[in-house]
Design a protein around this motif. Structure first.
Motif, PDB file in Angstrom:
ATOM      1  N   HIS A  87       0.847  -1.186   0.000  1.00  0.00           N
ATOM      2  CA  HIS A  87       0.000   0.000   0.000  1.00  0.00           C
ATOM      3  C   HIS A  87       0.886   1.241   0.000  1.00  0.00           C
ATOM      4  O   HIS A  87       1.449   1.627   1.028  1.00  0.00           O
ATOM      5  N   VAL A  88       1.030   1.891  -1.151  1.00  0.00           N
ATOM      6  CA  VAL A  88       1.939   3.031  -1.279  1.00  0.00           C
ATOM      7  C   VAL A  88       1.165   4.316  -1.551  1.00  0.00           C
ATOM      8  O   VAL A  88      -0.009   4.296  -1.931  1.00  0.00           O
ATOM      9  N   ASP A  89       1.848   5.426  -1.350  1.00  0.00           N
ATOM     10  CA  ASP A  89       1.248   6.738  -1.617  1.00  0.00           C
ATOM     11  C   ASP A  89       1.306   7.057  -3.104  1.00  0.00           C
ATOM     12  O   ASP A  89       2.065   6.449  -3.871  1.00  0.00           O
ATOM     13  N   GLU A  90       0.501   8.035  -3.501  1.00  0.00           N
ATOM     14  CA  GLU A  90       0.549   8.516  -4.882  1.00  0.00           C
ATOM     15  C   GLU A  90       1.966   8.956  -5.221  1.00  0.00           C
ATOM     16  O   GLU A  90       2.636   9.618  -4.422  1.00  0.00           O
ATOM     17  N   GLY A  91       2.451   8.556  -6.402  1.00  0.00           N
ATOM     18  CA  GLY A  91       3.806   8.896  -6.813  1.00  0.00           C
ATOM     19  C   GLY A  91       4.826   7.846  -6.432  1.00  0.00           C
ATOM     20  O   GLY A  91       5.973   7.898  -6.888  1.00  0.00           O
ATOM     21  N   GLU A  92       4.428   6.865  -5.602  1.00  0.00           N
ATOM     22  CA  GLU A  92       5.318   5.762  -5.226  1.00  0.00           C
ATOM     23  C   GLU A  92       4.942   4.510  -6.006  1.00  0.00           C
ATOM     24  O   GLU A  92       3.870   4.441  -6.620  1.00  0.00           O
ATOM     25  N   THR A  93       5.846   3.516  -5.967  1.00  0.00           N
ATOM     26  CA  THR A  93       5.645   2.300  -6.753  1.00  0.00           C
ATOM     27  C   THR A  93       5.685   1.064  -5.857  1.00  0.00           C
ATOM     28  O   THR A  93       6.680   0.851  -5.146  1.00  0.00           O
ATOM     29  N   PRO A  94       4.627   0.236  -5.875  1.00  0.00           N
ATOM     30  CA  PRO A  94       4.644  -1.007  -5.089  1.00  0.00           C
ATOM     31  C   PRO A  94       5.791  -1.908  -5.522  1.00  0.00           C
ATOM     32  O   PRO A  94       6.100  -2.013  -6.713  1.00  0.00           O
ATOM     33  N   GLY A  95       6.418  -2.553  -4.571  1.00  0.00           N
ATOM     34  CA  GLY A  95       7.532  -3.433  -4.890  1.00  0.00           C
ATOM     35  C   GLY A  95       8.863  -2.721  -4.925  1.00  0.00           C
ATOM     36  O   GLY A  95       9.912  -3.361  -4.838  1.00  0.00           O
ATOM     37  N   ILE A  96       8.845  -1.400  -5.078  1.00  0.00           N
ATOM     38  CA  ILE A  96      10.066  -0.588  -5.025  1.00  0.00           C
ATOM     39  C   ILE A  96      10.064   0.230  -3.740  1.00  0.00           C
ATOM     40  O   ILE A  96      11.035   0.238  -2.985  1.00  0.00           O
ATOM     41  N   ASP A  97       8.962   0.916  -3.499  1.00  0.00           N
ATOM     42  CA  ASP A  97       8.800   1.659  -2.252  1.00  0.00           C
ATOM     43  C   ASP A  97       8.035   0.790  -1.254  1.00  0.00           C
ATOM     44  O   ASP A  97       7.039   0.154  -1.607  1.00  0.00           O
ATOM     45  N   LEU A  98       8.529   0.768  -0.008  1.00  0.00           N
ATOM     46  CA  LEU A  98       7.850  -0.009   1.016  1.00  0.00           C
ATOM     47  C   LEU A  98       6.527   0.652   1.368  1.00  0.00           C
ATOM     48  O   LEU A  98       6.462   1.835   1.674  1.00  0.00           O
TER      49      LEU A  98
END
Length: 372
Positions: A248-259
């Protein structure tokens, strides 16, 4: 005159005494009113008791059947040494105090209660996790459904034999929403598992008296919206919910790259929504399983509260050296859990792969063990 005065005084005394007697005794009208109030009060209590009794009587039964232990299976407490009964494993304590917080065999964390008739109250779940279209996401994608169920039952049997006083229930944990690095057509970084595939595994679980747990990888979507997308299946008696917090990431972040990260208040929204769904549709009590492998992935845990028809389990699901995993189970589950704990095992990544007997030395005993 004197006689008249005495007579008048006597009459006055009689009148006063009569008035006092009348004021201190109940009139027929008062008696009727008090009787009516008493009957009304008793009637209200009877109604409440009757309503409570009817609620219990009409509560639908759980649809699963646990795998019964072998006849020669010995109780867990008889198989452990005195030290194991009194102390948690050294690796779980990780250099700290080893005294058990919870007696061997019990799964509720310290201070927790379970007011439901849910599966975890008297049983344990053994789950196979994954997605049918991916061999990289867990055992679920490595085997055909019937073969998967056969292997799952074997693994479940091992836990029923390890702790025959808490027979285990075979469980399929199907990823129903897959987080994606690409935003996709909905712009929310997730793809939904085709409904026909969910239907297929819902049917498989039902035919085998098992449980289906639908897991959501959220992308940038909200927990509550994902739960609502699954309402059709969550209305089935044998279907439950799991939340993968790390995706579950914030807008502008990428699942699997950003925790990713989920706030406990968002989990509670899902718990409350599912609780209402159970009540309104007269469903058997359900489970919400929350995955966590790092501190940052799940915040504000104190906001998560089970209800009278929803059980909550926090699941430690990291992979690697088993000693490290056991110590982190202590940190994330034993010391911070809400109600029940869960423990994930990776067949291909853990070193070594713990046996059911080793898993059940953890403090507290995991109520859910899932395999990937």
């Amino acid at each position: 005159m004197k006689k008249l005065s005495l007579l008048f005084s006597a009459m006055l005394l009689v009148i006063v005494l009569a008035a006092c007697t009348e004021s201190t005794s109940s009139s027929p009208e008062n008696d009727e009113e008090e009787k009516s109030q008493s009957e009304e009060s008793a009637s209200d209590e009877e109604k409440e008791g009757k309503a409570s009794s009817e609620k219990e009587e009409t509560k639908p039964p759980q649809p699963y059947k646990p795998i019964e232990p072998d006849e020669d299976a010995k109780p867990l407490k008889e198989k452990l040494s005195e030290e194991q009964l009194a102390k948690m494993p050294k690796v779980e304590a990780h250099g700290g105090e080893r005294e058990r917080m919870i007696p061997v065999g019990e799964t509720l964390v310290k201070g927790a209660q379970d007011k439901t008739d849910g599966p975890l109250k008297n049983h344990r779940l053994v789950a196979y996790y994954g997605h049918p279209n991916s061999t990289n996401m867990g055992i679920l994608g490595e085997m055909e459904p019937d073969a998967l169920m056969d292997k799952l039952k074997e693994q479940t049997q091992a836990y029923s034999n390890a702790d025959p006083e808490r027979p285990a229930i075979p469980t399929i944990e199907l990823i129903s929403t897959v987080a994606q690095r690409d935003p996709g057509p909905n712009g929310k970084h997730y793809t939904r598992t085709p409904p026909e595939q969910i239907d297929k595994y819902a049917k498989l679980a039902k035919e085998n008296d098992a449980i289906l747990m639908l897991d959501v990888q959220l992308g940038t979507d909200s927990v509550l919206h994902q739960v609502k997308l699954l309402e059709k299946w969550l209305k089935l008696p044998h279907v439950h919910l799991a939340i993968d917090t790390e995706f579950h990431v914030d807008e502008g972040e990428t699942p699997g790259i950003d925790l990713g990260q989920v706030n406990g208040a968002e989990v509670q929204e899902a718990v409350d929504y599912l609780s209402k769904l159970v009540e309104e549709n007269k469903l058997p009590d359900k489970i919400v399983l929350v995955h966590q492998f790092m501190d940052e992935a799940l915040t504000n845990k104190e906001a998560i509260q089970p209800t009278e028809n929803i059980e909550v389990a926090l699941n430690y699901d990291g992979w690697g050296p088993s000693a490290t995993k056991m110590s982190l189970y202590r940190k994330f589950v034993r010391n911070e859990a809400v109600q029940y704990g869960g423990f994930k095992i990776f067949y291909d990544k853990d070193e070594p792969v713990l046996t059911p007997e080793e898993v059940l030395t953890l403090d507290p005993n995991p109520a859910i063990i899932n395999y990937q």
